[in-house]
Design a protein around this motif. Structure first.
Motif, PDB file in Angstrom:
ATOM      1  N   ALA A  11       0.843  -1.195   0.000  1.00 21.49           N
ATOM      2  CA  ALA A  11       0.000   0.000   0.000  1.00 21.49           C
ATOM      3  C   ALA A  11       0.880   1.248   0.000  1.00 21.49           C
ATOM      4  N   ARG A  12       0.407   2.301  -0.640  1.00 20.33           N
ATOM      5  CA  ARG A  12       1.180   3.538  -0.724  1.00 20.33           C
ATOM      6  C   ARG A  12       0.306   4.745  -0.457  1.00 20.33           C
ATOM      7  N   LEU A  13       0.853   5.708   0.311  1.00 18.03           N
ATOM      8  CA  LEU A  13       0.153   6.979   0.547  1.00 18.03           C
ATOM      9  C   LEU A  13       0.486   7.924  -0.595  1.00 18.03           C
ATOM     10  N   VAL A  14      -0.536   8.548  -1.126  1.00 21.51           N
ATOM     11  CA  VAL A  14      -0.337   9.435  -2.274  1.00 21.51           C
ATOM     12  C   VAL A  14      -1.070  10.749  -2.004  1.00 21.51           C
ATOM     13  N   ALA A  15      -0.396  11.867  -2.260  1.00 16.46           N
ATOM     14  CA  ALA A  15      -1.052  13.169  -2.082  1.00 16.46           C
ATOM     15  C   ALA A  15      -2.206  13.290  -3.072  1.00 16.46           C
ATOM     16  N   LYS A  16      -3.227  14.029  -2.675  1.00 13.01           N
ATOM     17  CA  LYS A  16      -4.437  14.176  -3.487  1.00 13.01           C
ATOM     18  C   LYS A  16      -4.118  14.551  -4.939  1.00 13.01           C
ATOM     19  N   HIS A  17      -3.204  15.528  -5.102  1.00 13.26           N
ATOM     20  CA  HIS A  17      -2.922  16.009  -6.464  1.00 13.26           C
ATOM     21  C   HIS A  17      -2.067  15.046  -7.285  1.00 13.26           C
ATOM     22  N   ASP A  18      -1.521  13.978  -6.629  1.00 13.64           N
ATOM     23  CA  ASP A  18      -0.730  12.989  -7.368  1.00 13.64           C
ATOM     24  C   ASP A  18      -1.546  11.748  -7.726  1.00 13.64           C
ATOM     25  N   LEU A  19      -2.726  11.650  -7.160  1.00 17.95           N
ATOM     26  CA  LEU A  19      -3.513  10.426  -7.307  1.00 17.95           C
ATOM     27  C   LEU A  19      -3.773  10.099  -8.782  1.00 17.95           C
ATOM     28  N   ASP A  20      -4.213  11.089  -9.513  1.00 21.34           N
ATOM     29  CA  ASP A  20      -4.533  10.908 -10.925  1.00 21.34           C
ATOM     30  C   ASP A  20      -3.313  10.413 -11.711  1.00 21.34           C
ATOM     31  N   LYS A  21      -2.188  11.080 -11.481  1.00 19.12           N
ATOM     32  CA  LYS A  21      -0.918  10.741 -12.152  1.00 19.12           C
ATOM     33  C   LYS A  21      -0.517   9.292 -11.839  1.00 19.12           C
ATOM     34  N   GLU A  22      -0.632   8.905 -10.577  1.00 17.17           N
ATOM     35  CA  GLU A  22      -0.246   7.555 -10.147  1.00 17.17           C
ATOM     36  C   GLU A  22      -1.131   6.491 -10.789  1.00 17.17           C
ATOM     37  N   ILE A  23      -2.410   6.771 -10.849  1.00 16.84           N
ATOM     38  CA  ILE A  23      -3.354   5.823 -11.448  1.00 16.84           C
ATOM     39  C   ILE A  23      -3.006   5.641 -12.928  1.00 16.84           C
ATOM     40  N   GLU A  24      -2.688   6.741 -13.598  1.00 13.81           N
ATOM     41  CA  GLU A  24      -2.332   6.721 -15.011  1.00 13.81           C
ATOM     42  C   GLU A  24      -1.072   5.879 -15.241  1.00 13.81           C
ATOM     43  N   LYS A  25      -0.104   6.071 -14.339  1.00  9.01           N
ATOM     44  CA  LYS A  25       1.216   5.448 -14.475  1.00  9.01           C
ATOM     45  C   LYS A  25       1.193   3.929 -14.251  1.00  9.01           C
ATOM     46  N   LEU A  26       0.391   3.500 -13.262  1.00  8.05           N
ATOM     47  CA  LEU A  26       0.418   2.096 -12.861  1.00  8.05           C
ATOM     48  C   LEU A  26      -0.212   1.196 -13.913  1.00  8.05           C
ATOM     49  N   LYS A  27       0.528   0.169 -14.289  1.00 12.40           N
ATOM     50  CA  LYS A  27      -0.005  -0.771 -15.273  1.00 12.40           C
ATOM     51  C   LYS A  27      -0.574  -2.011 -14.561  1.00 12.40           C
ATOM     52  N   GLN A  28      -0.811  -1.880 -13.247  1.00 12.32           N
ATOM     53  CA  GLN A  28      -1.279  -3.015 -12.453  1.00 12.32           C
ATOM     54  C   GLN A  28      -2.747  -2.842 -12.094  1.00 12.32           C
ATOM     55  N   ARG A  29      -3.300  -3.906 -11.525  1.00  8.32           N
ATOM     56  CA  ARG A  29      -4.638  -3.775 -10.947  1.00  8.32           C
ATOM     57  C   ARG A  29      -4.505  -2.979  -9.646  1.00  8.32           C
ATOM     58  N   VAL A  30      -5.228  -1.899  -9.548  1.00 10.57           N
ATOM     59  CA  VAL A  30      -5.078  -0.985  -8.418  1.00 10.57           C
ATOM     60  C   VAL A  30      -6.373  -0.873  -7.614  1.00 10.57           C
ATOM     61  N   ALA A  31      -6.207  -0.843  -6.279  1.00 12.50           N
ATOM     62  CA  ALA A  31      -7.338  -0.558  -5.391  1.00 12.50           C
ATOM     63  C   ALA A  31      -7.067   0.792  -4.738  1.00 12.50           C
ATOM     64  N   VAL A  32      -8.080   1.619  -4.614  1.00  4.07           N
ATOM     65  CA  VAL A  32      -7.874   2.975  -4.097  1.00  4.07           C
ATOM     66  C   VAL A  32      -8.783   3.257  -2.894  1.00  4.07           C
ATOM     67  N   LEU A  33      -8.196   3.917  -1.897  1.00  5.37           N
ATOM     68  CA  LEU A  33      -8.927   4.405  -0.734  1.00  5.37           C
ATOM     69  C   LEU A  33      -8.843   5.927  -0.799  1.00  5.37           C
ATOM     70  N   ALA A  34      -9.961   6.583  -1.008  1.00  5.09           N
ATOM     71  CA  ALA A  34      -9.887   8.026  -1.269  1.00  5.09           C
ATOM     72  C   ALA A  34     -11.110   8.763  -0.769  1.00  5.09           C
ATOM     73  N   PHE A  35     -11.007  10.097  -0.751  1.00  8.94           N
ATOM     74  CA  PHE A  35     -12.148  10.936  -0.383  1.00  8.94           C
ATOM     75  C   PHE A  35     -13.015  11.240  -1.603  1.00  8.94           C
ATOM     76  N   SER A  36     -12.357  11.256  -2.736  1.00  8.19           N
ATOM     77  CA  SER A  36     -13.046  11.682  -3.958  1.00  8.19           C
ATOM     78  C   SER A  36     -13.870  10.565  -4.585  1.00  8.19           C
TER      79      SER A  36
END
Ligand code: TXA
Ligand code: MG
Length: 313
Positions: free
Chosen positions: A225-250
């Motif tokens: 699991a990784r902590l990601v700043a709100k403004h980096d979330l979009d970038k990280e999702i775009e970058k990852l070529k893996q199956r991703v699970a997200v815990l977020a406010f948005s």
């Protein structure tokens, strides 16, 4: 509930293990005066023997009998917050043996407020040693189902008490050596403690190996699991070529396989946190991304648990 609680108290008296609900998380209980019972507790958790465990009581008076000195600060905190999600560390009396203190000269004491925990403690009379009812290092349980999933037949009885109200472990204050120190943030905030004590509370190095809540990686899901700043979330999702699970406010992003939306208030977030981490952990994803919570003091306890859940393995 009464017959079940009577049975639970009998199991404890016979040296068995009983998981029970508290307002913070579910605890795995053993007779705190029995070396054999506590040894079994540690073996079941897979916990190192030099880690101290919190001892639970039905009343302040009983709890303080396990301390050889009760400073005024301890009485003030107990008067204000017990029964409730606070643990105090005091110099131990003869009742607190090496096997519950990890060989230290201090002992962790707590009087929980959950009705079932209280009835069990009243029925049992003595102190119940209880760490969170999960295997060592993993996410704490906030429902009876979590406990059964983690410990299965290794526990003699699991008392049902609904989902834990608070959802994260108790605030721990060390009063065993002069100045009060905050060892673990919890739902009772530093400010609330300072208001009662009318003095500042220092923050102890959380990496102290003598309390397991202080280990770098703790309360952690198996999936990285990784902590990601709100403004980096979009970038990280775009970058990852893996199956991703997200815990977020948005709101959920359609590129993401599994998305859990969390409450924007720290109490609501804490209540849901461990169940959410468990859910994301079983979603079949390779990575969990966690949107970092706000920096405000009210989020200190949630931030602490998230940092530990996301610490590099
Ligand atoms: O909310 C809670 O506190 C839950 C429920 C079940 O009451 N219990 C809990 O226990 O979180 P556990 O064992 O998972 O965490 C207890 C923490 C550990 O970090 C332990 O090492 C620390 O309290 N602790 C206990 N006695 C101590 C002592 N004498 N000195 C320093 N740390 C102590
Ligand atoms: Mg624990």
């Amino acid at each position: 509930m009464k017959p079940e609680i009577r049975r639970a108290a009998e199991i404890l008296r016979a040296g068995g293990l009983v998981a029970f609900p508290t307002e913070t998380v579910y605890g795995l209980g053993a007779d705190a005066s029995s070396a054999e019972a506590v040894a079994r507790l540690y073996a079941t958790k897979g916990r190192p023997a030099d880690h101290p465990v919190i001892v639970h009581f039905s009343s302040k008076e009983k709890a303080f009998s396990w301390a050889r000195e009760v400073p005024a600060a301890a009485r003030q905190l107990a008067d204000r917050f017990w029964p409730g999600p606070l643990t105090v560390i005091l110099k131990r009396s003869k009742l607190a043996k090496d096997f519950v203190t990890g060989g230290q000269d201090s002992v962790g004491l707590r009087v929980p407020s959950h009705r079932v925990a209280h009835e069990l403690l009243e029925m049992f009379q003595g102190g119940i040693a209880a760490p969170s009812a999960n295997r060592f290092g993993l996410v704490s349980p906030t429902t009876a189902a979590h406990v059964r999933a983690d410990l299965g037949d290794d526990v003699d009885l699991v008392l049902e008490g609904g989902p834990s109200e608070v959802g994260i472990e108790s605030t721990i204050v060390d009063l065993s050596s002069g100045a009060a120190a905050l060892l673990r943030p919890g739902s009772i905030s530093r400010t609330e403690l300072e208001d009662v004590l009318r003095s500042k509370i220092e923050e102890k190095s959380l990496s102290s190996p003598r309390h397991s809540g202080g280990l770098e990686r703790h309360y952690a899901p198996r999936t990285p699991a990784r902590l990601v700043a709100k403004h980096d979330l979009d970038k990280e999702i775009e970058k990852l070529k893996q199956r991703v699970a997200v815990l977020a406010f948005s709101r959920p992003d359609e590129r993401v396989d599994y998305w859990l939306r969390m409450p924007r208030n720290p109490e609501g977030y804490a209540r849901r946190l461990y169940a959410a981490l468990r859910e994301l952990d079983t979603a079949g994803c390779e990575t969990i991304l966690v949107e970092a919570p706000p920096e405000a003091p009210a989020w200190a306890a949630v931030r602490d648990r998230l940092q530990k859940a996301c610490a590099a393995r």
